[in-house]
Write a protein that holds these residues in place. Structure first.
Motif, PDB file in Angstrom:
ATOM      1  N   PRO A  32     -26.199   9.422 -49.012  1.00  0.00           N
ATOM      2  CA  PRO A  32     -26.757  10.323 -50.023  1.00  0.00           C
ATOM      3  C   PRO A  32     -28.021  10.942 -49.432  1.00  0.00           C
ATOM      4  O   PRO A  32     -28.805  10.232 -48.791  1.00  0.00           O
ATOM      5  N   ALA A  60     -31.063  13.425 -50.688  1.00  0.00           N
ATOM      6  CA  ALA A  60     -31.656  14.224 -51.754  1.00  0.00           C
ATOM      7  C   ALA A  60     -32.261  15.503 -51.186  1.00  0.00           C
ATOM      8  O   ALA A  60     -32.607  15.552 -50.010  1.00  0.00           O
ATOM      9  N   ASN A 116     -26.779   8.553 -55.909  1.00  0.00           N
ATOM     10  CA  ASN A 116     -27.928   7.764 -55.471  1.00  0.00           C
ATOM     11  C   ASN A 116     -29.206   8.377 -56.024  1.00  0.00           C
ATOM     12  O   ASN A 116     -29.341   9.598 -56.089  1.00  0.00           O
ATOM     13  N   HIS A 171     -32.456   3.519 -53.881  1.00  0.00           N
ATOM     14  CA  HIS A 171     -33.225   3.581 -52.639  1.00  0.00           C
ATOM     15  C   HIS A 171     -34.710   3.508 -52.962  1.00  0.00           C
ATOM     16  O   HIS A 171     -35.121   3.927 -54.045  1.00  0.00           O
ATOM     17  N   GLN A 213     -30.835  -0.989 -43.576  1.00  0.00           N
ATOM     18  CA  GLN A 213     -31.281   0.277 -42.990  1.00  0.00           C
ATOM     19  C   GLN A 213     -32.281   0.011 -41.869  1.00  0.00           C
ATOM     20  O   GLN A 213     -33.375  -0.500 -42.110  1.00  0.00           O
ATOM     21  N   ALA A 239     -33.343   5.078 -38.700  1.00  0.00           N
ATOM     22  CA  ALA A 239     -32.778   5.958 -39.737  1.00  0.00           C
ATOM     23  C   ALA A 239     -33.579   7.233 -39.960  1.00  0.00           C
ATOM     24  O   ALA A 239     -34.812   7.219 -39.949  1.00  0.00           O
ATOM     25  N   GLY A 240     -32.866   8.312 -40.208  1.00  0.00           N
ATOM     26  CA  GLY A 240     -33.487   9.578 -40.575  1.00  0.00           C
ATOM     27  C   GLY A 240     -33.916   9.556 -42.034  1.00  0.00           C
ATOM     28  O   GLY A 240     -33.359   8.817 -42.837  1.00  0.00           O
ATOM     29  N   GLY A 242     -29.238   5.556 -37.087  1.00  0.00           N
ATOM     30  CA  GLY A 242     -28.919   5.868 -35.695  1.00  0.00           C
ATOM     31  C   GLY A 242     -27.441   5.782 -35.358  1.00  0.00           C
ATOM     32  O   GLY A 242     -27.087   5.732 -34.179  1.00  0.00           O
ATOM     33  N   GLN A 252     -23.146   3.667 -42.809  1.00  0.00           N
ATOM     34  CA  GLN A 252     -23.628   4.809 -43.601  1.00  0.00           C
ATOM     35  C   GLN A 252     -24.342   5.765 -42.651  1.00  0.00           C
ATOM     36  O   GLN A 252     -25.320   5.396 -42.009  1.00  0.00           O
ATOM     37  N   GLY A 279     -26.251   9.453 -42.061  1.00  0.00           N
ATOM     38  CA  GLY A 279     -26.929  10.570 -42.698  1.00  0.00           C
ATOM     39  C   GLY A 279     -26.996  11.775 -41.769  1.00  0.00           C
ATOM     40  O   GLY A 279     -26.290  12.778 -41.964  1.00  0.00           O
ATOM     41  N   THR A 280     -27.801  11.651 -40.707  1.00  0.00           N
ATOM     42  CA  THR A 280     -28.026  12.759 -39.779  1.00  0.00           C
ATOM     43  C   THR A 280     -26.722  13.399 -39.303  1.00  0.00           C
ATOM     44  O   THR A 280     -26.631  14.628 -39.205  1.00  0.00           O
TER      45      THR A 280
END
Ligand SMILES: Cc1cc2nc3c(=O)[nH]c(=O)nc-3n(C[C@H](O)[C@H](O)[C@H](O)COP(=O)(O)O)c2cc1C
Length: 357
Positions: free
Chosen positions: A18, A20, A69, A132, A175, A179-180, A217, A236, A238-239
């Motif tokens: 997720p 935002a 989320n 989160h 996490q 992580a980004g 990562g 999971q 993201g980037t």
């Protein structure tokens, strides 16, 4: 396919994080879910009334499970305008550079009401809900699970993972520091909870009985295979999904991720007031020692600046959220990315299966 995949009703152990701030569009979320992973919406900055519409937009595109989320954390109380002066003055030259009216002291509420957002989620009954930057109350978690919603939360240390397990979550997202964007640290000083993905995944898998999802990562199938080997039941990412065709990220953000040749990310509090990882740009460098307001006040004050920079294609003044493995980012549709990730994971697992140790 892992036991968690079965629990969540997905075919492959891939969760699109997720994110935002407009990155996670209904098109992106639905495309990932249609491809067999779990698409998820970052709704932290979305008002409760609009949250329901977002869920409907996904449901009109796919019958597959998806996640939503929000942030569940303590937000700053009211801050007197006089106490905001230093931070606002530090931002003024950037507003001038984009031809924007200089920022005025922010007035509460600085962010959507989290209780109202939780109520919206209870009404929406998404297949999966994750939180989160803190923890949802145990009675809310129980209530959502009774409605058939699978509930997960982010942890960046063993203490947070154990706490989430005691609150009754279905799964925990471990996490890592790579992580980004924002990390979910809530029981420790975020700068003292910088355990990498490899270590935190293994520590959390050993510490709790509920399934663990690894994040931070992971950009390709080799990364997914690695965290599966550590005992995670899904990854999971993201980037990796930010540059996808269906993502709502600005063209400048997508281009910066695709152009990255090395890890030039650092952590900054100057965009939102909370530490978050992004590619270093002029704003991050120049603002390093400038005063800032607490989360989410700084976030609301810098919002017009970030929006204008995105519109102008100005990557110097934009939050370029990215994880440390950003040079592995690629341009494709979400369906192509999920298919490539699956193929690479199979290849990595097969390669490892041939090793003799
Ligand atoms: C642009 C961006 C926005 C993010 N926003 C959220 C968010 O709203 N909620 C959340 O739980 N995690 C958020 N994250 C963190 C992701 O859930 C995940 O932990 C992270 O992306 C994993 O690292 P990676 O970016 O290297 O894949 C965000 C990450 C990025 C890159």
């Amino acid at each position: 396919m892992t036991p968690l995949c079965k629990q969540l009703g997905i075919e492959v152990p891939i969760i699109q994080a997720p994110m935002a701030g407009g990155i996670t569009t209904p098109e992106l979320v639905a495309a990932v879910s249609e491809a067999g992973g779990l698409g998820s919406f970052g709704l932290a900055y979305t008002q409760p009334e609009a949250m329901q519409r977002t869920a409907e937009a996904v449901r009109s595109r796919t019958r597959k499970p998806f996640g939503v989320n929000i942030f569940v954390c303590e937000n700053a109380g009211a801050i007197e305008p006089s106490e905001q002066r230093g931070a606002l003055d530090a931002l003024a030259p950037y507003f001038d550079a984009l031809g924007l009216k200089r920022p005025e002291a922010a007035k509460p509420p600085y962010a959507p009401d989290q209780n109202a957002q939780l109520e919206a989620i209870e009404t929406m009954r998404p297949p999966v809900f994750t939180f989160h930057l803190g923890h949802a109350p145990a009675d809310r978690i129980r209530g959502l699970r009774e409605k058939g919603v699978k509930v997960g939360g982010s942890a960046t240390c063993v203490a947070e993972a154990r706490h989430l397990e005691s609150l009754g979550v279905d799964f925990i997202i471990a996490q890592g520091a790579e992580a980004g964007g924002h990390r979910g640290t809530y029981l420790r000083d975020p700068y003292e909870a910088m355990t990498g993905t490899l270590a935190i995944t293994r520590l959390v898998v050993r510490a709790v009985k509920v399934p663990v999802v690894a994040a931070g990562g992971i950009m390709d199938g080799a990364g997914i295979a690695a965290v599966l080997a550590l005992g995670a039941q899904a990854a999971q990412l993201g980037t990796a999904f930010v540059p996808c065709t269906e993502s709502g990220a600005s063209a400048a953000h997508k281009a910066a991720l695709i152009a990255a040749e090395d890890d030039t990310t650092l952590i900054t509090e100057k965009f939102s007031g909370k530490p978050a990882r992004g590619i270093v740009n002029r704003y991050m460098r120049e603002m390093a020692d400038a005063p800032h307001l607490p989360f989410p006040v700084q976030n609301s004050v810098t919002q017009p600046l970030r929006a204008a920079a995105a519109k102008a294609g100005n990557a110097d003044l934009l939050s370029l959220w990215a994880g440390q493995a950003v040079p592995l980012a690629r341009s494709s549709s979400a369906a192509e990315l999920v298919a490539a990730l699956c193929e690479e994971t199979r290849e990595a697992l097969a390669r490892l299966g041939q090793l003799r140790v």
